[in-house]
Design a protein around this motif. Structure first.
Motif, short mmCIF file in Angstrom:
data_model
loop_
_atom_site.label_atom_id
_atom_site.label_comp_id
_atom_site.label_asym_id
_atom_site.label_seq_id
_atom_site.Cartn_x
_atom_site.Cartn_y
_atom_site.Cartn_z
N TYR A 102 -6.34 -15.84 -31.39
CA TYR A 102 -6.24 -14.51 -30.78
C TYR A 102 -6.86 -13.49 -31.73
O TYR A 102 -7.07 -13.77 -32.91
N ARG A 201 -0.50 -2.54 -34.53
CA ARG A 201 -0.28 -3.57 -35.55
C ARG A 201 -0.40 -4.97 -34.95
O ARG A 201 -0.24 -5.97 -35.65
N TYR A 202 -0.66 -5.06 -33.65
CA TYR A 202 -0.74 -6.38 -33.00
C TYR A 202 -1.84 -7.22 -33.65
O TYR A 202 -3.00 -6.78 -33.73
N GLY A 203 -1.48 -8.38 -34.10
CA GLY A 203 -2.47 -9.28 -34.69
C GLY A 203 -2.76 -9.02 -36.15
O GLY A 203 -3.62 -9.67 -36.73
N ILE A 204 -2.07 -8.07 -36.73
CA ILE A 204 -2.19 -7.87 -38.18
C ILE A 204 -0.99 -8.58 -38.80
O ILE A 204 0.15 -8.34 -38.40
N ILE A 205 -1.26 -9.46 -39.74
CA ILE A 205 -0.17 -10.22 -40.36
C ILE A 205 0.78 -9.24 -41.04
O ILE A 205 0.36 -8.42 -41.86
N ALA A 206 2.04 -9.30 -40.65
CA ALA A 206 2.99 -8.27 -41.07
C ALA A 206 3.42 -8.44 -42.52
O ALA A 206 3.71 -9.55 -42.97
N SER A 209 6.94 -4.05 -41.63
CA SER A 209 6.60 -3.55 -40.29
C SER A 209 6.73 -2.03 -40.13
O SER A 209 5.96 -1.43 -39.40
N GLU A 236 0.05 -1.56 -25.62
CA GLU A 236 1.35 -1.99 -25.08
C GLU A 236 1.88 -3.24 -25.79
O GLU A 236 3.06 -3.57 -25.66
N LYS A 237 1.02 -3.92 -26.54
CA LYS A 237 1.49 -5.11 -27.26
C LYS A 237 2.18 -4.75 -28.59
O LYS A 237 2.70 -5.63 -29.26
N ASP A 238 2.13 -3.48 -28.97
CA ASP A 238 2.85 -3.02 -30.17
C ASP A 238 3.77 -1.88 -29.76
O ASP A 238 3.32 -0.77 -29.49
N SER A 239 5.07 -2.16 -29.72
CA SER A 239 6.03 -1.16 -29.25
C SER A 239 6.16 0.03 -30.18
O SER A 239 6.78 1.03 -29.83
N THR A 240 5.60 -0.08 -31.40
CA THR A 240 5.67 1.06 -32.32
C THR A 240 4.37 1.86 -32.31
O THR A 240 4.24 2.82 -33.06
N GLU A 317 11.99 -5.95 -45.44
CA GLU A 317 11.28 -6.31 -44.21
C GLU A 317 10.39 -7.53 -44.44
O GLU A 317 10.29 -8.42 -43.59
N ASN A 321 9.94 -10.94 -42.42
CA ASN A 321 8.64 -11.18 -41.78
C ASN A 321 8.00 -12.49 -42.24
O ASN A 321 7.26 -13.12 -41.50
N GLY B 56 1.29 -12.14 -37.08
CA GLY B 56 0.81 -10.90 -36.47
C GLY B 56 1.30 -10.63 -35.06
O GLY B 56 0.97 -9.62 -34.47
N MET B 57 2.11 -11.54 -34.51
CA MET B 57 2.61 -11.32 -33.15
C MET B 57 3.81 -10.38 -33.16
O MET B 57 4.60 -10.38 -34.10
N LEU B 58 3.94 -9.59 -32.10
CA LEU B 58 5.00 -8.60 -32.03
C LEU B 58 5.78 -8.73 -30.73
O LEU B 58 5.21 -9.06 -29.69
N VAL B 60 7.68 -7.45 -27.39
CA VAL B 60 7.66 -6.30 -26.49
C VAL B 60 8.81 -6.50 -25.50
O VAL B 60 8.88 -7.53 -24.84
N ARG B 88 17.69 -7.84 -36.56
CA ARG B 88 17.29 -9.21 -36.86
C ARG B 88 18.45 -9.95 -37.51
O ARG B 88 19.08 -9.43 -38.43
N PHE B 283 19.54 -6.61 -40.18
CA PHE B 283 19.02 -5.26 -40.40
C PHE B 283 18.25 -4.84 -39.15
O PHE B 283 17.85 -5.70 -38.36
N PRO B 286 12.42 -3.68 -37.19
CA PRO B 286 11.43 -2.61 -37.32
C PRO B 286 10.29 -2.69 -36.30
O PRO B 286 9.53 -1.73 -36.15
N ASP B 287 10.18 -3.81 -35.59
CA ASP B 287 9.10 -3.94 -34.60
C ASP B 287 9.46 -3.33 -33.24
O ASP B 287 8.61 -3.24 -32.37
N PRO B 289 11.48 -0.02 -31.33
CA PRO B 289 12.23 1.24 -31.46
C PRO B 289 13.59 1.08 -30.79
O PRO B 289 13.79 0.16 -29.98
#
Lengths: 484, 485
Positions: A102, A201-206, A209, A236-240, A317, A321, B56-58, B60, B88, B283, B286-287, B289
């Motif tokens: 991806y 941040r979608y697809g960026i290795i966390a 976060s 929309e794939k990153d809620s932040t 974090e 992660n 890198g996946m988040l 939703v 988490r 905690f 953070p991904d 809100p």
């Protein structure tokens, strides 16, 4: 004929549009620099063939007038961005052979705008470090080095060095505590850490976060503005990610800064500050004053807590992660006699020393009995730090400060190696910005006594990158910094 | 509540029990990814990059899962929190790809609520709900395919769960059983969870402790994990309470612990000492809100809600004049209640209820059929009751007609016509049969007239036989009495 790799993105797009040169010629010129610059260890993966293929497509698009806005611009990508079909390692042994299926949203945006990727850039392992020395692939060398090899800064050291040594037109970086701005400062280039939520941040290795944010690293302010416009946007794939329209940052460039209130944080005036950096800071303030800006003293009283707060929240974090790298589904696996043994073997072998240190610190501050004393308290102080900036921005429109208290230092520096705190101290001017989620830019304004670049930082209000860009351009013009 | 006391030779004890129930949310896709939740797919077919925690996946949040949980909360008369926070829960296990479970900890979506349970003796009791939070399910580890290897199926990883925690309000296994049945009935009515304990879409952990009767202190509890039927939960609780009483009476003590239930022996077995609850390094996630719900959203969910079993039951009692027992039985299951109501509309509800709960249920049971596969429709069952009420057929014929309905699926009036089963209510026709029977049996007529009154039944039988069962039995009786004097 001028060296094509001297051109900025703005010049490249103009030249390609006028067919002064082709995308293939441009790409080949960069590939030549990449080959000549391998000593810097900036690239961890080179994508020469696919880049040339993409360049050919771009040339066709220029011919039939279907060129997109970044058509044929050769970029380097920090190895933290997942790129479909291209190895993505975060410069960690645990992901040594990981090829994602991806594409990160930011790199997808750039590809959709017509940019092409020359390769993946070196960085500190999982972006944890300030010198690029924690990379599994070895440190990246600062192209400004003379007698001794200097660090390129970190974590986006490869990005900064590659832009500096003209091994790409520009690069992507990520900034969790200064990882774009500090290497940009050390390598004499311009980098922007946008407002938290500006880029997906979608697809960026966390790493961490609530602090991670992608941004452009380029030859100048204008190029950063061009790139950021294409990197940013709600996803929309990153809620932040923020549901806020992305302005055309290029449009504000060149506008007047008369009457702009520029804040100077008194707490940043420490005696530990390198003298030539202190001078450069005064000089920069003077330049802005001469343009009609008003210089005001501001106070950020909780500054002294920023580093400890950062080094609690970010590792906390990160410890969570990085739990997914367990050897089970992808990445390095070293078998054991039980599931737990396999976890221990794989993670022991796969992670480097600094990453392990942060996982341990993070695990500690979240564990029973310590959570309230560390994590909860750090979150409270984080709110105070954010409040500091809100109060300061009642008195000013933008803040001017150095990016780092020092300039680039030698690879393997003993004081940094013997005590990680000394390394962490380099982040003292940058971490508050991440904790507060603010946008900031680092741009070079001069050289220190050793002839190494000094970076100045412009910190803006949330989602007000425009003020940063217009102020940055004014400073860039007056400082007249000579790029490497 | 004498039956809730555990009596021994040495004294009287009381059980204190609370439940934690995991309900799989019915939703098209998983709670934090777009992968399908369809049951029965091949292993690892319904898995997205998010579900297996690729770099890198988040996550939703799936709004459908939120609506379902809010609906469930409203169904349990619980407070819906306008603001809740995801956290988490960190631990390593093969079926937990992220190395943490996204759940809610300090700030759950649903706060306190209340459920009224119906006990077998006809009494009701209120059980307090502590909270409901939403979270993601884990994958499934499979250890029995290969002696040396474990396999993992991530289809379930990331499916939405509601974790419901009750207050420690239960004092007997019967109460727990009644609660689980009530909860299952409510979530099935709402369509928010299948409630199938044997398939694992509803999983129950019970915390049990005991104390001397009259004491108010809470002693250390044993948590019994993942028991997969209501019956077994009840057995496990009963066993565990008695076991603890025995330990205390023998001078021992109980340590907070986790136990397994062995359904073959009916016993609970020690699994491990309960870890410190805070070892999970919770905690805030953070991904994601904080989840903020407007009052309008909550109202819109409320407006989508159907009538719940308790309300329906009350209505059946008051409007349809059904006895409490009938209403309870018919309302336990939404489909049954709807079937009944369709059949009863415009008819004598009690008569229809008798048919539904009697011959109809018996037929489904005997044929192992579910309601939706019934060969007899609600309309046809209602029509059958009409035929009886209108004296077209008698009760006995009705049973024969019903049997043919089950075989053929035909409407009862068609069956009656086709088979000539219409009840004879013509007095003349019956009189002529009666006359014939009297004429053919002079001996019995003489005996009857001589005082053998119990021969009346025999005469009725003869007439019915000759009419092939279609004669109206009341008329036959009346005419026979007249003719025999």
């Amino acid at each position: 004929m001028t060296d094509l790799t001297d051109l900025t993105i703005a010049q490249v797009i103009s030249g390609l549009s006028k067919k002064d040169f082709s995308a293939t010629e441009l790409t080949k010129a960069y590939i030549k620099n990449m080959q000549n610059g391998r000593k810097y260890n900036a690239y961890v993966t080179e994508c020469v063939e696919t880049a040339l293929k993409q360049a050919k497509v771009s040339d066709e698009k220029y011919l039939n007038n279907t060129a997109r806005q970044l058509e044929g611009v050769p970029l380097g990508i920090k190895d933290l961005f997942c790129t479909k079909g291209i190895k993505t390692t975060a410069c960690s042994q645990i992901l040594e052979n990981f090829v994602p299926e991806y594409e990160s949203t930011v790199t997808a945006n750039l590809l959709n705008a017509g940019a092409l990727f020359l390769g993946k850039l070196n960085m500190d392992e999982f972006a944890m470090g300030g010198s690029n020395e924690t990379s599994f692939f070895g440190p990246c060398i600062n192209p400004w080095s003379k007698d001794v090899d200097l660090i390129s800064g970190g974590s986006s050291g490869g990005s900064a060095a590659a832009v500096c040594a003209k091994m790409c037109a520009a690069a992507t970086g990520t900034d969790t505590g200064g990882s774009i701005r500090q290497p940009a400062a050390y390598c004499g280039i311009t980098g922007v850490k946008p407002t938290y939520g500006r880029c997906s941040r979608y697809g960026i290795i966390a790493f961490a976060s609530s602090l991670d944010q992608a941004g452009p690293m380029a030859k100048d302010v204008t190029d950063c503005a061009i790139l950021l416009k294409h990197m940013a946007g709600f996803d929309e794939k990153d809620s932040t990610s923020a549901k806020i329209e992305v302005p055309d940052f290029v449009k504000v460039l060149g506008s007047d800064i008369r009457g702009l209130k520029v804040g100077i944080p008194i707490e940043y005036r420490s005696d530990k500050l390198n003298l030539s950096i202190a001078k450069a800071w005064d000089l920069a303030a003077d330049m802005l004053r001469k343009r009609g800006a008003e210089i005001v003293d501001i106070s950020l009283p909780h500054t002294k807590y920023a580093l400890p707060v950062y080094y609690i929240i970010a590792p906390a974090e990160a410890s969570s992660n990085l739990a997914r790298y367990d050897g089970l589904r992808y990445g390095k696996r070293i078998d054991g006699n039980s599931l737990d043994e396999m976890y221990i073997n794989s993670r022991t072998a796969g992670f480097g020393k600094e990453v392990k240190r942060r996982i341990m610190v993070g695990t500690y501050v979240l564990s029973a009995g310590y959570y309230d004393a560390y994590y909860v308290k750090a979150q409270k102080v984080r709110r105070l730090i954010r409040q500091d900036f809100i109060s300061a921005f009642e008195k000013c429109d933008i803040i001017l400060a150095p990016t780092s208290p020092t300039t680039a230092f030698a690879i393997g520096d003993k004081s940094m190696q013997s005590n990680p705190i000394n390394m962490y101290l380099n982040d003292v001017f940058t971490v508050s910005v991440n904790l507060a989620g603010l946008p900031a830019m680092s741009l070079p304004t001069g050289l220190c006594e050793q002839g190494l670049p000094i970076g100045m930082q412009l910190i803006g209000k949330p989602f007000d990158e425009e003020t940063i860009f217009k102020t940055g351009l004014a400073l860039e013009q007056d400082a007249n910094f000579k790029r490497k | 509540m004498a039956e809730n006391i555990i009596k021994t030779q040495n004294g009287e004890w009381e059980m204190v029990c609370g439940l934690e129930i995991h309900c799989q949310i019915i939703s098209k896709s998983k709670i934090f990814s777009s992968a399908s939740t369809e049951y029965g797919a091949d292993a690892n077919e319904n898995v997205s990059f998010v579900d297996v925690a690729m770099p890198g996946m988040l996550p939703v949040l799936n709004e459908e899962c939120v609506r379902q949980a809010v609906k469930t909360g409203l169904g349990l008369n619980a407070k819906i929190n306008n603001r809740s926070v995801f956290s988490r829960k960190n631990y390593f296990y093969a079926d937990l790809p992220q190395g943490y479970q996204i759940t809610q900890y300090e700030y759950p979506l649903v706060g306190e609520g209340e459920v009224v349970i119906d006990l077998p003796n006809g009494e009701t009791r209120k059980i307090g709900i502590e909270r409901i939070h939403i979270e993601q399910d884990t994958g499934k580890s499979i250890h029995d395919i290969n002696p040396k290897k474990s396999y993992i199926d991530y289809n379930r990883a990331g499916v939405g769960l509601m974790e419901l925690v009750t207050k420690p309000d239960f004092r007997s296994a019967e109460e727990v059983g009644a609660f689980l049945k009530k909860l299952r009935s409510i979530v099935r009515y709402l369509g928010t969870c299948d409630g199938n304990m044997d398939e694992g879409s509803m999983r129950c952990d019970a915390s049990v402790s005991v104390r001397p009767l009259g004491s108010l202190d809470l002693r250390p509890r044993a948590e019994i994990k993942n028991v997969n039927s209501v019956k077994f939960v009840m057995q496990a609780i009963d066993y565990e309470a008695k076991r603890q009483v025995e330990v205390y009476e023998n001078g021992g003590s109980i340590e907070q612990q986790t136990r397994n239930f062995d359904q073959n022996t009916g016993e609970t077995k020690f699994l491990r000492v309960k870890e410190n609850a805070n070892e999970y390094r919770y905690f805030p996630e953070p991904d994601l809100p904080p989840l903020v719900l407007s009052d309008e959203f909550i109202e819109s969910v409320r407006n989508e809600m159907c009538e719940l079993p308790d309300t329906k039951k009350e209505r059946f009692v008051h409007e349809l004049k059904l006895p409490h027992y009938d209403a309870s039985v018919l309302c336990e299951n939404k489909e049954t209640a709807e079937f009944f109501e369709k059949a009863a509309t415009g008819r004598d509800a009690k008569k229809v209820a008798n048919w539904v709960m009697g011959d109809f249920f018996a037929m489904l049971n005997a044929k192992h059929l579910s309601l939706e596969n019934s060969p007899v429709s609600a309309e046809n069952l209602g029509a059958l009751v009409d035929l009886i009420s209108n004296n077209i057929i008698n009760g006995k014929t009705a049973k024969d007609v019903f049997a043919i309905m089950v075989e053929t699926g035909k409407a009862p009036d068609v069956i009656v016509e086709e088979n000539g089963l219409r009840q004879v209510t013509d007095t003349k026709a019956i009189e002529s049969i009666v006359d014939a029977v009297i004429k053919e049996n002079p001996d019995n007529v003489a005996a009857y007239k001589g005082g053998k009154q119990n021969l009346m039944g025999w005469f009725v039988g003869q007439v019915m036989k000759q009419s092939k069962g279609t004669a109206n039995p009341a008329l036959v009786n009346q005419i026979l009495k007249e003719k025999l004097g």
